[in-house]
Design a protein around this motif. Structure first.
Motif, PDB file in Angstrom:
ATOM      1  N   UNK A   1      37.091  34.638  46.109  1.00 59.39           N
ATOM      2  CA  UNK A   1      37.754  34.278  44.713  1.00 59.39           C
ATOM      3  C   UNK A   1      38.713  35.060  44.353  1.00 59.39           C
ATOM      4  N   UNK A   2      39.925  34.732  44.454  1.00 58.80           N
ATOM      5  CA  UNK A   2      41.030  35.681  44.039  1.00 58.80           C
ATOM      6  C   UNK A   2      40.869  36.272  42.672  1.00 58.80           C
ATOM      7  N   UNK A   3      41.277  37.390  42.513  1.00 60.71           N
ATOM      8  CA  UNK A   3      41.311  38.142  41.247  1.00 60.71           C
ATOM      9  C   UNK A   3      42.713  38.315  40.631  1.00 60.71           C
ATOM     10  N   UNK A   4      43.252  37.645  39.610  1.00 61.04           N
ATOM     11  CA  UNK A   4      44.466  37.528  39.160  1.00 61.04           C
ATOM     12  C   UNK A   4      44.746  38.203  37.798  1.00 61.04           C
ATOM     13  N   UNK A   5      45.814  38.925  37.547  1.00 64.39           N
ATOM     14  CA  UNK A   5      46.187  39.169  36.213  1.00 64.39           C
ATOM     15  C   UNK A   5      47.510  38.189  35.949  1.00 64.39           C
ATOM     16  N   UNK A   6      47.333  37.040  35.105  1.00 68.47           N
ATOM     17  CA  UNK A   6      48.651  36.487  35.160  1.00 68.47           C
ATOM     18  C   UNK A   6      48.856  35.653  36.481  1.00 68.47           C
ATOM     19  N   UNK A  15      31.057  37.292  47.732  1.00 68.55           N
ATOM     20  CA  UNK A  15      29.616  37.585  47.696  1.00 68.55           C
ATOM     21  C   UNK A  15      28.617  36.896  48.698  1.00 68.55           C
ATOM     22  N   UNK A  16      27.791  37.342  49.287  1.00 65.72           N
ATOM     23  CA  UNK A  16      26.917  36.716  50.153  1.00 65.72           C
ATOM     24  C   UNK A  16      25.571  36.280  49.465  1.00 65.72           C
ATOM     25  N   UNK A  17      25.242  35.286  49.570  1.00 65.92           N
ATOM     26  CA  UNK A  17      23.829  34.807  48.778  1.00 65.92           C
ATOM     27  C   UNK A  17      22.927  34.530  50.078  1.00 65.92           C
ATOM     28  N   UNK A  18      21.802  35.564  50.112  1.00 63.77           N
ATOM     29  CA  UNK A  18      20.855  35.270  51.264  1.00 63.77           C
ATOM     30  C   UNK A  18      19.555  34.655  50.388  1.00 63.77           C
ATOM     31  N   UNK A  19      19.118  33.676  51.141  1.00 61.00           N
ATOM     32  CA  UNK A  19      17.997  33.352  50.917  1.00 61.00           C
ATOM     33  C   UNK A  19      17.738  32.611  49.494  1.00 61.00           C
ATOM     34  N   UNK A  20      18.830  31.874  48.901  1.00 56.30           N
ATOM     35  CA  UNK A  20      18.922  31.173  47.706  1.00 56.30           C
ATOM     36  C   UNK A  20      18.717  29.728  47.734  1.00 56.30           C
ATOM     37  N   UNK A  21      18.044  29.340  46.716  1.00 56.35           N
ATOM     38  CA  UNK A  21      17.974  27.698  46.543  1.00 56.35           C
ATOM     39  C   UNK A  21      18.892  27.351  45.345  1.00 56.35           C
ATOM     40  N   UNK A  22      19.758  28.347  44.962  1.00 62.14           N
ATOM     41  CA  UNK A  22      20.462  27.728  43.941  1.00 62.14           C
ATOM     42  C   UNK A  22      21.723  26.803  44.537  1.00 62.14           C
ATOM     43  N   UNK A  23      22.240  25.878  43.758  1.00 58.15           N
ATOM     44  CA  UNK A  23      23.250  24.983  44.280  1.00 58.15           C
ATOM     45  C   UNK A  23      24.417  25.729  44.448  1.00 58.15           C
ATOM     46  N   UNK A  28      29.203  29.441  42.791  1.00 57.54           N
ATOM     47  CA  UNK A  28      30.597  29.599  42.941  1.00 57.54           C
ATOM     48  C   UNK A  28      30.915  30.127  41.339  1.00 57.54           C
ATOM     49  N   UNK A  29      30.372  29.410  40.541  1.00 50.64           N
ATOM     50  CA  UNK A  29      30.559  29.515  39.087  1.00 50.64           C
ATOM     51  C   UNK A  29      30.168  31.140  38.799  1.00 50.64           C
ATOM     52  N   UNK A  30      29.001  31.587  39.033  1.00 50.52           N
ATOM     53  CA  UNK A  30      28.653  33.016  39.267  1.00 50.52           C
ATOM     54  C   UNK A  30      29.790  33.962  39.788  1.00 50.52           C
ATOM     55  N   UNK A  35      34.081  37.849  39.063  1.00 53.59           N
ATOM     56  CA  UNK A  35      35.703  38.067  39.457  1.00 53.59           C
ATOM     57  C   UNK A  35      36.487  38.374  38.214  1.00 53.59           C
ATOM     58  N   UNK A  36      36.136  37.554  37.295  1.00 51.13           N
ATOM     59  CA  UNK A  36      36.835  37.647  35.970  1.00 51.13           C
ATOM     60  C   UNK A  36      36.535  39.065  35.463  1.00 51.13           C
ATOM     61  N   UNK A  37      35.298  39.527  35.244  1.00 47.98           N
ATOM     62  CA  UNK A  37      34.762  40.702  34.678  1.00 47.98           C
ATOM     63  C   UNK A  37      35.417  41.754  35.710  1.00 47.98           C
ATOM     64  N   UNK A  38      35.124  41.688  36.888  1.00 48.42           N
ATOM     65  CA  UNK A  38      35.868  42.806  37.615  1.00 48.42           C
ATOM     66  C   UNK A  38      37.416  42.955  37.564  1.00 48.42           C
ATOM     67  N   UNK A  39      37.877  41.713  37.246  1.00 51.46           N
ATOM     68  CA  UNK A  39      39.580  41.811  37.036  1.00 51.46           C
ATOM     69  C   UNK A  39      39.780  42.328  35.597  1.00 51.46           C
ATOM     70  N   UNK A  40      39.053  42.169  34.724  1.00 48.21           N
ATOM     71  CA  UNK A  40      39.194  42.814  33.493  1.00 48.21           C
ATOM     72  C   UNK A  40      39.138  44.353  33.586  1.00 48.21           C
TER      73      UNK A  40
END
Length: 80
Positions: A1-6, A15-23, A28-30, A35-40
């Motif tokens: 996911x790109x991290x953008x400021x403007x 991120x890699x998700x190992x052994x997860x059953x989440x859709x 992708x939302x997570x 990424x937004x938090x890291x950008x801030x």
């Protein structure tokens, strides 16, 4: 996911998700939220450093003016 400021790209987050059953949409939302938090955090750090640098330059300019004024006054006094 790109991290953008403007429109400016400052990095990418993956991120890699190992052994997860989440859709995939939930993962992708997570990823986008993280990424937004890291950008801030990155941009806040950059702006704080910029503010420190500017304050340092202003203080140096102030001291240079003060030294110049003091030396100039002293030299005029000596000449008189």
């Amino acid at each position: 996911v790109p991290m953008r400021v403007g429109e400016r790209l400052i990095g990418w987050l993956g991120l890699g998700f190992a052994g997860t059953d989440s859709p995939a949409t939930r993962r992708l939302t997570l990823l986008r939220v993280l990424a937004e938090h890291a950008t801030v955090a990155v941009e806040t750090s950059r702006l704080a450093q910029l503010a420190r640098d500017r304050a340092l330059l202003q203080e140096r300019a102030h001291l240079a003016r003060e030294i110049h004024d003091t030396l100039a006054q002293g030299l005029v006094g000596i000449l008189m």
